[in-house]
Structure formats: structure tokens, C-alpha cells
Design an enzyme around this catalytic site. Sequence first.
Site, PDB file in Angstrom:
ATOM      1  N   ARG A 160      -1.457  -5.568   5.866  1.00 37.40           N
ATOM      2  CA  ARG A 160      -1.887  -5.666   4.321  1.00 37.40           C
ATOM      3  C   ARG A 160      -0.333  -5.272   3.397  1.00 37.40           C
ATOM      4  O   ARG A 160      -0.852  -4.040   2.820  1.00 37.40           O
ATOM      5  CB  ARG A 160      -3.057  -4.338   4.507  1.00 37.40           C
ATOM      6  N   SER A 211     -12.619  -2.176   2.123  1.00 39.38           N
ATOM      7  CA  SER A 211     -12.813  -1.262   2.768  1.00 39.38           C
ATOM      8  C   SER A 211     -11.831  -0.531   2.451  1.00 39.38           C
ATOM      9  O   SER A 211     -10.716  -1.237   2.173  1.00 39.38           O
ATOM     10  CB  SER A 211     -11.858  -1.654   4.125  1.00 39.38           C
ATOM     11  N   GLU A 281      -6.618   2.072   2.219  1.00 38.36           N
ATOM     12  CA  GLU A 281      -6.109   1.073   1.734  1.00 38.36           C
ATOM     13  C   GLU A 281      -6.376   0.426   0.089  1.00 38.36           C
ATOM     14  O   GLU A 281      -5.329  -0.421   0.179  1.00 38.36           O
ATOM     15  CB  GLU A 281      -7.559  -0.140   2.066  1.00 38.36           C
TER      16      GLU A 281
END
Length: 285
Positions: A160, A211, A281
Site C-alpha cells: 500500500r 479497510s 490506511e
Amino acid sequence: MKAFSNFNLREYNSYRLSAVCRNAYFPECDEDIRTLFSDPNAKKIVLGGGYNIILSQDYYDADFVVFSGTYNNISLVGEDKVLCQAGVDMKELSEFALANELTGLEIYYDIPSSLGGAVVMNAGAGGEDIKALLIEVYYYDPNTDTFNTISVSDINFEYRNSFFQKNPEMIVCRALLQLKTGNADEIKAKMDKTKEARWAKQPREFPNAGSVFKRPPGRFVGPMIDELGLKGFAVGGAKVSEKHSGFIINYADAKGSDILSLISSVKAKVQDAFGVDLEVEQRVI
């Protein structure tokens, strides 16, 4: 280029938060990109599809550049390569691949993201990610007022993360993807299976941005939150999903501040109970 003043970004963020910005610009070509970003001191906030962000304010005295809905051309290069602009939706891109009997993009059929956002975040699921498909990325550098090409090996992808995540002033314009020829029925079956599995586990019936937390080493976020009895825990109109506790949903006209307060509470409780500092995130704007 389309431009609007006092523009509400509710439809351009997946939490469906009401947030008005001073000006919103929708680029349609490379020259629009240059016009908008050539002055590196004139700061603008960039949105792709608005899928992995939290708009923390009700009003922004700032200019936003929104790639969703424009700057979204897709073209076939040869038999198995696809050139696409940053604003294309990944669902649309996967459907284009299916129509051309190309495999590799099936998992993105139900991952909410623009192509630009997918590149910046190295989006993926189930052990697959976008870097495996990339050949090169064409981007604009406002520091030198140049359009450049960078190969996948030089983007320094991580989980990510990427060169573009670490250098947010660089504007992703296009990407060249390497796919493979496949069977249309098999491609469609994988797309449908992927969507079905996600809808079974994730709270797609409520606005959310995927998420919330990155997975910490050696742990899973959901079970820790479950053990603390935080499913359904709410602040204002934001709530930890009862369906999947790794998600926060907007169930009652939430504000960005509700989501951030809820995140802070969950982080503190997990830290106290497990000694784990959860990393968010999603990008907070």
C-alpha cells in the site's frame, strides 16, 4: 476542463460525507493537468475516485482537482496491453478487459478505486496487486513542468505504498498495463466470484472507504476489535461495522470528525489492550 465554485464533494468520496470546497476542477486532458499544477506553490488537493479518503472538514478554503468521471480514456495497445488515464474507474477497466478477453484485472471488478489511486496505493487483494500488471506510468512533475515516464521497477512499490505515495506532488496521468489473453467465461466467473465474496463479508450496503487500518505484523485487526466488543460502537453518525469490524460505516449522516473520533477511540482501546498501535490506511484530508 470543468470548474465549479463552492462545490459539495459528497458524491466524490465513498463515505458520502458532505464537504464543500472553494473550487473543484475536473481535468480532461494533459494541458489541463499542466494548467492546474504548473505552479508547485499553488497547492491543490487531488482526489481520484475518492475511495480511500476521509474528508475531515465540512468546508475547505482550498481548491480540489477531481479525476473521477473525467480524464478516463481506455485504449488497447496491441493484443494484450491497455493504456488508461488516471481517472478511469477500476470496475470500468476490468469490464473493458473482459470485453477484450484479457485476464489480470478480475479482482478489481469490485475494488472501489480509480486507476490513479490504485497506482499510488498499490491497490490489490488476495495476494494480487497492481504492480504485477504495470509496465510504466506517465506522470506530471510540477517542479520541472515536465511529463515523464517511470518504469514499474523504479516506482519502489511496497505494501500500500509507492514512489507516488511518498512524492504526492507528482501527478499520475496514465498507466500502461500488461494483461494476458484469456477465456471470457472464465474471466467473468472470477469477477462474479470476487464480487460475491466481498459483498458477503464487507458492509457494502453502507457508505464506507474500505479497510480502515493496515494489518500490523503478526496480527489481524478485526479479531482484536471483536475481542474488545467494539462491533457497533458509534460516534455520531459513524459506526464500527457489525458485519466486518475492520470497516467504519456512515450509517446516519456522519461527519468527517465523527469518523476521526471513532478511529481515535478504537486505536486507543487496541493500544491499551494489546499494545498494538494501529496505522490508519485511509488518507485524511
